[in-house]
Design a protein around this motif. Structure first.
Motif, short mmCIF file in Angstrom:
data_model
loop_
_atom_site.label_atom_id
_atom_site.label_comp_id
_atom_site.label_asym_id
_atom_site.label_seq_id
_atom_site.Cartn_x
_atom_site.Cartn_y
_atom_site.Cartn_z
N LYS A 47 0.83 -1.19 0.00
CA LYS A 47 0.00 0.00 0.00
C LYS A 47 0.87 1.25 0.00
CE LYS A 47 -3.90 -2.14 2.45
NZ LYS A 47 -4.79 -2.06 3.64
N ARG A 48 0.26 2.37 -0.33
CA ARG A 48 0.98 3.64 -0.31
C ARG A 48 1.49 3.92 1.10
NH1 ARG A 48 -2.61 8.67 -1.56
NH2 ARG A 48 -2.49 7.82 -3.69
N GLU A 63 4.70 5.13 -3.53
CA GLU A 63 3.58 4.52 -4.23
C GLU A 63 3.97 3.13 -4.73
OE1 GLU A 63 0.72 5.99 -4.48
OE2 GLU A 63 1.08 8.14 -4.21
N THR A 64 2.95 2.33 -5.05
CA THR A 64 3.19 1.02 -5.63
C THR A 64 3.99 1.17 -6.93
OG1 THR A 64 1.17 0.09 -4.70
CG2 THR A 64 2.10 -1.03 -6.61
N THR A 110 0.11 -3.52 8.20
CA THR A 110 -1.35 -3.58 8.12
C THR A 110 -1.89 -4.98 7.83
OG1 THR A 110 -1.21 -2.90 5.79
CG2 THR A 110 -1.51 -1.17 7.44
N SER A 111 -1.14 -5.76 7.09
CA SER A 111 -1.60 -7.12 6.77
C SER A 111 -1.46 -8.02 8.00
CB SER A 111 -0.79 -7.70 5.61
OG SER A 111 -1.03 -9.08 5.47
#
Length: 203
Positions: A48-49, A59-60, A139-140
């Motif tokens: 993710k950003r 950014e990706t 986050t994952s």
């Protein structure tokens, strides 16, 4: 504190695995650079950003430098001078490595495209304080869980008192993503007088 035979065997087996992983890392990265105790894997960011505190965004698809420590050097230091002394020496070598990285990113065309340096660690408090990294949550849930198990096991293997530290710290040992943008890196580590003896090895 002497390293037990069991731990020596475990460390040796771990380094076999790590060297195998390093071999395959070459296929998922554009290049790998070595700066003393630091290893920088140049690859694209596919998560993710990332919003950096200084306003820069990753950014990706952007190029990043994934920072790793040379665990073989860490193990050898720990065996030679003990865990406490090795920790101090590792911190100094890491600071020197960051200076080398900053200099290389300003002078090497191959590294000019890198937008940020990132890393994953359990020991984020000391690193952030000393090196200028900011921390971001992972986050994952899957990635966080896997990384937590992986890094805790690594700590148990590498540190002479790793088993006790993991038990005592408990849930405080949470993995964090460390990020420093290219501009923040330059602001933190650029010096007027560069050490001409710093050597960069490209592989």
């Amino acid at each position: 504190m002497e390293t037990s035979y069991t731990k020596i065997v475990a460390q040796s087996m771990w380094m076999v695995w790590e060297n195998t992983f390093d071999f395959f890392t070459r296929f998922r990265s554009e290049s790998i650079w070595r700066f003393g105790i630091c290893k920088l894997v140049i690859r694209r960011h596919y998560g993710k950003r990332i919003e950096c505190h200084d306003g820069h965004q990753i950014e990706t698809g952007d190029w990043i430098g994934e920072l790793h420590l040379d665990n073989q050097q860490v193990i050898e230091l720990s065996r030679a001078v003990g865990a406490d002394r090795a920790g101090i020496m590792t911190a100094r070598m890491l600071r020197r490595g960051m200076k080398q990285i900053s200099h290389a990113m300003q002078t090497s065309p191959e590294l000019a495209k890198v937008k940020a340096i990132t890393g994953i660690t359990l020991l984020h408090r000391g690193i952030i304080h000393g090196l200028g990294f900011e921390q971001h949550p992972i986050t994952s849930k899957w990635a966080k869980g896997f990384t937590k198990i992986y890094l805790r096991y690594l700590l148990r293997i590498l540190h002479p008192e790793g088993k006790q530290r993991v038990k005592q710290a408990g849930e405080k040992l949470e993995p964090r993503m460390l990020v420093i943008s290219k501009q923040a890196l330059f602001d933190r580590w650029t010096e007027k007088d560069k050490d001409k003896n710093l050597r960069t090895i490209y592989i």
